[in-house]
Enzyme design. Structure first.
Site, PDB file in Angstrom:
ATOM      1  CG  ASP A 179      -1.818   1.161   1.334  1.00  0.00           C
ATOM      2  OD1 ASP A 179      -2.322   1.596   0.281  1.00  0.00           O
ATOM      3  OD2 ASP A 179      -2.019   1.679   2.444  1.00  0.00           O
ATOM      4  CE  LYS A 180      -0.194   7.277  -2.527  1.00  0.00           C
ATOM      5  NZ  LYS A 180      -0.085   8.270  -1.425  1.00  0.00           N
ATOM      6  CG  ASP A 188      -3.767  -1.820   2.931  1.00  0.00           C
ATOM      7  OD1 ASP A 188      -4.071  -1.534   1.762  1.00  0.00           O
ATOM      8  OD2 ASP A 188      -3.302  -0.994   3.735  1.00  0.00           O
ATOM      9  CB  THR A 227      -2.235   3.397  -3.930  1.00  0.00           C
ATOM     10  OG1 THR A 227      -2.744   4.507  -3.209  1.00  0.00           O
ATOM     11  CG2 THR A 227      -1.973   3.820  -5.364  1.00  0.00           C
ATOM     12  N   GLY A 228      -5.307   3.415  -3.612  1.00  0.00           N
ATOM     13  CA  GLY A 228      -6.572   4.001  -4.036  1.00  0.00           C
ATOM     14  C   GLY A 228      -6.433   5.426  -4.521  1.00  0.00           C
ATOM     15  CG  ASP A 229      -3.596   8.157  -3.016  1.00  0.00           C
ATOM     16  OD1 ASP A 229      -4.691   8.321  -2.452  1.00  0.00           O
ATOM     17  OD2 ASP A 229      -2.509   8.256  -2.437  1.00  0.00           O
ATOM     18  CG  PHE A 235     -15.221   7.257   3.952  1.00  0.00           C
ATOM     19  CD1 PHE A 235     -15.004   7.887   2.737  1.00  0.00           C
ATOM     20  CD2 PHE A 235     -14.405   6.203   4.314  1.00  0.00           C
ATOM     21  CE1 PHE A 235     -13.979   7.476   1.904  1.00  0.00           C
ATOM     22  CE2 PHE A 235     -13.376   5.779   3.492  1.00  0.00           C
ATOM     23  CZ  PHE A 235     -13.160   6.422   2.282  1.00  0.00           C
TER      24      PHE A 235
END
Length: 1347
Positions: free
Chosen positions: A635-636, A1027, A905-907, A770
């Site tokens: 993950d980031k 994750d 990542t989700g970015d 969220f």
């Protein structure tokens, strides 16, 4: 509501009555459970759920022996030796059965003792928990009971700093706002305070004594291990036991002062709904107003009030007398009672006084019809219409604000009189109907004005929801293991107890991962089993071949060959050869892995002083897999970065800004900070944007004892302690505070914000939470002017499609610029709602939250989407997340070690690529392949084919692949062509970045790589709940103790605080773990080959008569005593290279990948040496004795017993010395265990045994020890066995070819490595490097290649 079919079978209650549903029941649907608050555990109603007894132990006194034996004999090796024992006991065994029984009993006993001690500790811990005193309220009585006696439905009181004994739905809190604070360190390791709230309909139960008469039903999901998921609903029912008397005093009680004792306290009095938080007195008028609907529903549930299809005028006044009606009407607010009087004369002159049908919708009772029913009720009863209505009581707004159980504007009691009057006069004349319609229109007009007035005043307690039910979520659930903090006490209803609590269910989760070494062991065992059968078959064949050809006359007559004789010989050979299978292999491996895992947690180099966290090993089964990793998925955020966010830039109304220490700078189009312009004042758009940041979040403000802060001092920021589960939210709230819009905290549903020195209060009406699927959150608030606002923030991919207005294009350009600078971006929007619009949407949201069907998630998502539609774009934020220390060095080392790193990542794509470059993951010289922005599977396949052709043509290039979530979906799920092309591209790339990933897609990517033809070993590392899926899917799961909770740490196999520790864990501990266990396993098979193969040779000398070569004691003790300790010490402390060498030269990691030390070639090397040693140890003394059997000092020959003892002596010495030569790390502990404890101990034990025994071994060994020939021959045999081993090792590792290969693999790295790590090496490392040359001499370089 679905109940089991058994309900009502054994009672005579009507199906609509409360008594019919009495008792806790399981839902017939199977996915929910239904329980009653308070429960009922009389003779006719027994608990339907488990008690609260916690059982973490595996055994009881009676089940230990059979259960433990069953578990141990499920292992193939143990079951094999059990069969050998049974065979030796049932046949004429060539050896004593004790040779099989004693080793098996030793192994079983050691394992049983270890497991019994561990289980005794668990029993002791369970008793401490189960016998702890817990305060419960049963049938109005407070009593202290043992925690194990708590049942589902019990009301449990928890005091401050006490642990929660079971999973509870929070019903009441000592805090006036219905909140409490807990820590969940025992559950997920998080130490920050978490806020829980009571359900909305119970939030005004400020006096806990009111719960004693509360009749409520909870329906919730069945027990699940997910700590972060819970849904259900609570529904209030009338108390059928209550009959009210207008003249009887009403009292309230409290258990606030009750303390723990062995006495019981009875609640005397009636628990009513408190209307005022400032007063504990409860008036009858307040009760009547509040419980009007509840009492009417009670009549229907009890069957005393007829339905609209069967009306009976004689049944009116069955539930309340006339006096109570008068008092209730006296409490009618002024605005409505004046309106009633205006129309009273008209209604009295009219013969029409019927009640309108009560209309029920999804949104609850219609307020217009409630007011209509009131008028009908007043007109229907002349006494009531003539009564003196109290116009001096509290105003309508005050009454509404105090009551939390009012549906509509005002609720009055609808009696049966209006029903009777309606049935008698309905349809009497047209004029009456017209008059009634006139009244209705006036009522509607008046009601709308009242509603607007009330909504404008902020009265949203229960306007848009059913007053009798409320949804339940994780914010209402107190989990077992949590600890109450900063709250005097709370009362909750037990919903999950004992083994059904979430903590207990999580404790049962075990890893089902198996290491590569375990799979190799199974293969080797099967090979040895086949070898055993082969030896038995060959021996049996030779035996009968010899007997058929003829036997020596001195052996007597031949035996008949029949089935019995064949079976006897077959099992006899199996018994004397069965020792080829190492009986103590599993015990030694388990001990080595368990103790070895402690070294990782004890490693001071893996301790993080900043967080005070050592490394954690959640499982010892996968230690050696750390040395086999080929692909690392990371993950980031929080893994490569600090997850410490700092607000840097924002875009407001299409204009970019820079924030620095509370000052805003306007940026020009180029985004250069040097050309920014400082702003003296904020525009209205900027203020609105900052206000949105201050309101749209889940941040709590802690001061003092942890309560939310409402400080209004001039400089409140210094005293504010923002606590947030997400660092992003905390950074945004802090940024708005620095800019002058300060979030001061929450008190109940009121949010306080200081803006321009003025404190403004906003009422929080709703929160749309969220989730990783929604990627956004929203908050609905009402300002002081009565206007309703929805503020939303989230990822642009999920928010932009919902926007209808605002500078979308300019904002997207700014977001792209922020992402290129490595900032994390969020979109901020708002929406203004009218009262009518919000009432409709809120009702739909409320109804969806109470849904318990399998489609609950999609139903809630649909209602949220509807409320969040048609947003207006405010702007965007850019938050910086800095890289962790040592990330660049770690990634460079991983690349040098041949490990391919994938960032999942989700970015955004731009943000992920920028971070990848900055940390050295993507090299500037690498060719970048992009698979992004695809909207169709055809375009995705076309791009895949182009990239596939490119990587196949230019195989020597370095490639980096960038793929987004949508394109990845097409690549993985469309067709085999897509999947194969994507696999080929990924295998050719040295670095891969996957952006906009969902947790499920992360898991799918790991599955993809695990399915590569070469079957690589994968590892996944992350710090957040998103994750967990990839961590559990990978061969090795690694957790980072970050700031996003501890779910990743709990789900991982190994956990540590910083990403840079990964170098030491893989290159040092992983390397050592693997070479230790690989040598240990193969050494066990080697030493048994050396031990039992001479028995096969001996069969050719004794005519295959199944005569044993060794004494019974030797067969018994060889594996468990004479060769077990040195290999265990080796498996714990062996280091083929120093730790610093492994860190400085990560290429050494490549030498042990692909399970090379456990390959069949390596295995057969060990077997070959074992066969060679057995040949030397048997045939050299055999042929020597054939020439001259006289070896003793008394000139006597060596007989068979002495011959077997001599061979066994040499076997023990050679087997232990072989391990000494194999080791690269000689310590006094290891040498002492091999030479002194084992070899010398063997000589001493055997000598004593030979002296004290009365068998054929009597004094044999002391005589051998006194012979010089014995010692000289032993030395010769040891040299003959071990010298070839040394020669082979030299040829394998110290030849020019091996040196050239090693130099080629390290070419160019030494210089780069030395410069690369020079900035981060410690003083000790720098001082040691002065004594080493960067280019090692040939001897050192060659030694580094040894394994």
């Amino acid at each position: 509501m679905h109940l089991s079919t058994s309900i009502g079978k054994d009672n005579n209650y009507p199906p609509w009555s409360y008594a019919h549903y009495k008792g806790n029941r399981l839902s017939a649907v199977g996915d929910t459970r239904i329980l009653w608050v308070g429960g009922d555990y009389g003779p006719s109603s027994k608990p339907q759920f488990r008690n609260n007894r916690i059982v973490t132990s595996k055994y009881t006194i009676w089940s230990f022996l059979p259960k433990n034996l069953f578990e141990q004999f499920r292992r193939i090796a143990n079951f094999y030796f059990l069969c050998m024992t049974v065979i030796s006991l049932t046949i004429e065994s060539p050896v004593e059965p004790l040779t099989s029984v004693l080793p098996l009993m030793f192994v079983i006993a050691v394992t049983a003792l270890k497991q019994s001690y561990e289980d005794w500790l668990r029993h002791r811990s369970d008793n401490e928990v189960n016998c702890a005193l817990v305060t419960v309220i049963r049938k109005g009585i407070v009593q202290d009971i043992k925690a194990k006696d708590v049942h589902v439905g019990d009301l449990v009181r928890i005091m401050s700093d006490a642990d929660v004994p079971c999973d509870l739905v929070l019903l009441s809190s000592s805090n006036s706002d219905g909140r409490c604070y807990v820590t969940t360190a025992n559950l997920d390791g998080e130490t920050n305070l978490k806020t829980l709230v009571c359900p909305r309909i119970l939030r005004n139960l400020s006096q806990p004594g009111q719960l004693t008469r509360l009749k409520a039903q909870i329906e919730c999901e069945q027990p699940t291990p997910d700590l972060y998921k819970f849904f259900g609903k609570i529904e209030i029912f009338p108390n059928e036991a209550n009959t009210w008397d207008a003249n009887s005093p009403l009292e309230h009680t409290s258990i606030k002062s009750v303390r723990s004792s062995q006495h019981a306290y009875d609640f005397d009095g009636i628990a009513l709904q408190t209307m005022s938080a400032s007063s504990a007195d409860i008036t009858l008028q307040q009760y009547c107003i509040d419980n009007d609907i509840t009492l009417r529903r009670a009549s229907i549930l009890d069957g005393n009030v007829p339905t609209n299809h069967n009306r009976d005028s004689s049944s009116h006044r069955t539930r309340m007398d006339r006096g109570i009606h008068l008092q209730c009407i006296n409490s009618v607010p002024l605005d409505v009672t004046s309106f009633i009087n205006e129309h009273a004369a008209v209604n009295q002159r009219s013969s029409v006084g019927g009640a309108a049908a009560r209309k029920t919708t999804q949104e609850g009772c219609d307020e217009i019809q409630n007011v209509e029913c009131i008028v009908d009720a007043v007109v229907a009863d002349p006494d009531l219409s003539k009564s003196n209505i109290n116009r001096n009581g509290p105003s309508f707004k005050e009454q509404a604000s105090k009551s939390s159980l009012i549906t509509g504007d005002v609720n009055f009691i609808q009696t049966e009189a209006d029903e009777a009057t309606s049935s008698q006069t309905c349809g009497s004349n047209v004029n009456s109907v017209m008059l009634r319609e006139t009244v209705k229109r006036s009522i509607v007009s008046k009601q709308e004005s009242v509603l607007e007035t009330r909504l404008g005043a902020g009265q949203f307690d229960s306007e848009f929801q059913d007053t009798n039910s409320s949804p339940l979520g994780t914010e209402n659930l107190l989990l077992r293991g949590a600890r109450l903090k900063n709250t005097e006490f709370v009362i909750g209803c037990a919903v999950y107890t004992g083994q059904e609590t979430k903590l207990a269910l999580n404790s049962k989760l075990t890893s089902n991962k198996f290491s590569t070494v375990e799979k190799s062991i199974n293969s080797f065992l099967l090979f040895f089993l086949g070898l055993l059968l082969t030896e038995v078959a060959v021996s049996l064949a030779f035996k009968y071949a010899v007997e058929i050809d003829g036997t020596e006359s001195y052996l007597g007559e031949k035996n008949d060959i029949n089935v019995s004789a064949v079976l006897q010989d077959l099992f006899s050979f199996v018994i004397i050869y069965n020792y080829i299978i190492p009986i103590s292999l599993y015990v030694t491996i388990e001990t080595q892995k368990f103790i070895g895992s402690l070294f990782l947690t004890w490693d001071i180099e893996l301790y993080c002083e900043k967080t005070n966290q050592p490394a954690i090993c959640n499982t010892s089964d996968l230690n050696e897999e750390l040395g086999q990793v080929e692909y690392l998925f990371t993950d980031k955020t929080g893994t490569l970065t600090e997850n410490t966010m700092w607000f840097r830039r924002c875009s407001i109304a299409g204009i970019p800004y820079l924030e620095d220490r509370g000052k805003m700078f306007q940026l020009l189009a180029d985004g250069d900070e040097r050309n920014s312009i400082i702003l003296d004042t904020f525009t209205p758009e900027m203020e609105h944007f900052l206000l949105a940041l201050a309101l749209c979040h889940s941040v709590q403000v802690g001061i003092g004892k942890g309560h939310t802060n409402n400080n209004t001092n001039a400089n409140p920021i210094a005293s504010l302690d923002y606590q947030a589960s997400s660092p992003d939210e905390k950074a945004l709230v802090e940024a708005s505070a620095r800019c002058g819009v300060v979030f001061l905290g929450e008190e109940g549903d009121s949010m306080s914000v200081m803006m321009k020195g003025r404190v403004c209060h906003y009422r929080k009406l709703n929160t749309l939470e969220f989730t990783s699927d929604r990627k956004r959150m929203s908050v609905v608030v009402q300002d002081e002017d009565g206007q309703i606002w929805l503020y939303c923030k989230g990822a642009e991919s999920s928010v932009i499609p919902l926007t209808d207005a605002g500078p979308v294009n300019d904002t997207l350009q700014h977001i792209a610029d922020f992402a290129m600078r490595g900032l994390r971006t969020l979109i901020v929007c708002y929406k203004k709602l009218s009262v009518k619009e919000y009432s409709k949407l809120a009702a739909q949201v409320e109804q969806s939250r109470q849904t318990l069907s399998s489609q609950r998630v999609s139903i809630i998502a649909a209602s949220y989407d509807k409320m969040e539609s048609s947003l207006t774009l405010l702007g965007a934020t850019g938050v910086e997340d800095q890289l962790q220390e040592g990330v660049q060095e770690t990634l460079e080392s991983l690349r040098a070690a041949g490990i391919k790193v994938w960032i999942l990542t989700g970015d955004k794509v731009e943000t992920a690529v920028n971070i990848s470059f900055s940390c050295g993951h993507l090299k500037p010289g690498a060719q970048q392949l992009y698979l992004t922005g695809h909207k169709s599977k055809e375009s995705c396949l076309q791009t895949l084919q182009i990239h596939r052709n490119q990587v196949s043509r230019e195989r020597l290039e370095h490639y980096g692949l960038v793929v987004d979530g949508q394109s990845l979906y097409f690549a993985l799920n469309t067709s085999d062509n897509h999947l194969e092309a994507f696999q080929d591209i990924c295998r050719a790339c040295t670095a891969v970045i996957c952006c906009r990933m969902s947790p499920l897609q992360k898991c799918q990517v790991v599955q993809l790589v695990k399915g590569f033809p070469e079957k690589p070993i994968t590892a996944a590392i992350g710090d957040g709940a998103n994750d967990v899926s990839m961590i559990q899917e990978a061969h090795v799961g690694l957790g980072i103790m970050g700031k996003e909770g501890r779910q990743a740490v709990r789900s991982s196999d190994f956990a540590f605080a910083r990403f840079k520790f990964l170098r030491r864990i893989l290159f040092v501990h992983g390397h050592w773990y693997y070479i230790r266990v690989a040598t240990l396993v193969q050494y066990f098979f080697y030493k048994n080959i050396v031990f039992i193969t001479p028995q096969v040779y001996y069969a050719f000398s004794n005519g295959f008569s199944t005569q044993p070569l060794y004494d019974t004691m030797f067969l018994t003790c060889y594996n468990v005593l004479f060769t077990s300790l040195p290999i265990l010490i080796y498996g714990l402390f062996e280091q083929n290279h120093p730790a610093q060498t492994l860190l400085d030269y990560p290429q050494v990691y490549k030498n042990i990948r692909r399970n090379v030390l456990m390959s069949w070639s390596s295995f057969f090397q060990w077997i070959t040496f074992g066969v060679w040693h057995s040949v030397v140890l048997y045939f050299v003394p055999y042929f020597m004795l054939l020439d001259n059997p006289v070896v003793f000092f008394s000139n006597t020959p060596m007989e068979m017993i002495a011959f077997g003892t001599f061979i066994f002596h040499c076997v023990v010495c050679v087997a232990n010395l072989k391990l000494v030569l194999k080791s690269h790390y000689w310590t006094w502990l290891f040498l002492g265990s091999a030479l002194l404890v084992t070899i010398c101990g063997f000589i001493l034990v055997t000598a004593i045994y030979s002296i004290v025994t009365t068998t054929s071994m009597a004094y044999v060994y002391p005589v051998l020890l006194g012979s010089c020939t014995f010692w000289l021959l032993s030395l010769i045999l040891m040299l003959a066995c071990l010298v070839p081993d040394c020669i082979f090792s030299v040829l394998q590792n110290y030849t020019p070819a091996a040196y050239a290969k090693l130099q080629k693999s390290w070419k160019g790295f030494g210089k780069k490595k030395y410069n690369h790590y020079s900035l981060n090496r410690s003083d000790v490392q720098r001082s040691s490097s002065r004594h080493e040359s960067v280019s090692f001499n040939s001897l050192n370089v060659q030694r580094l290649s040894c394994s």
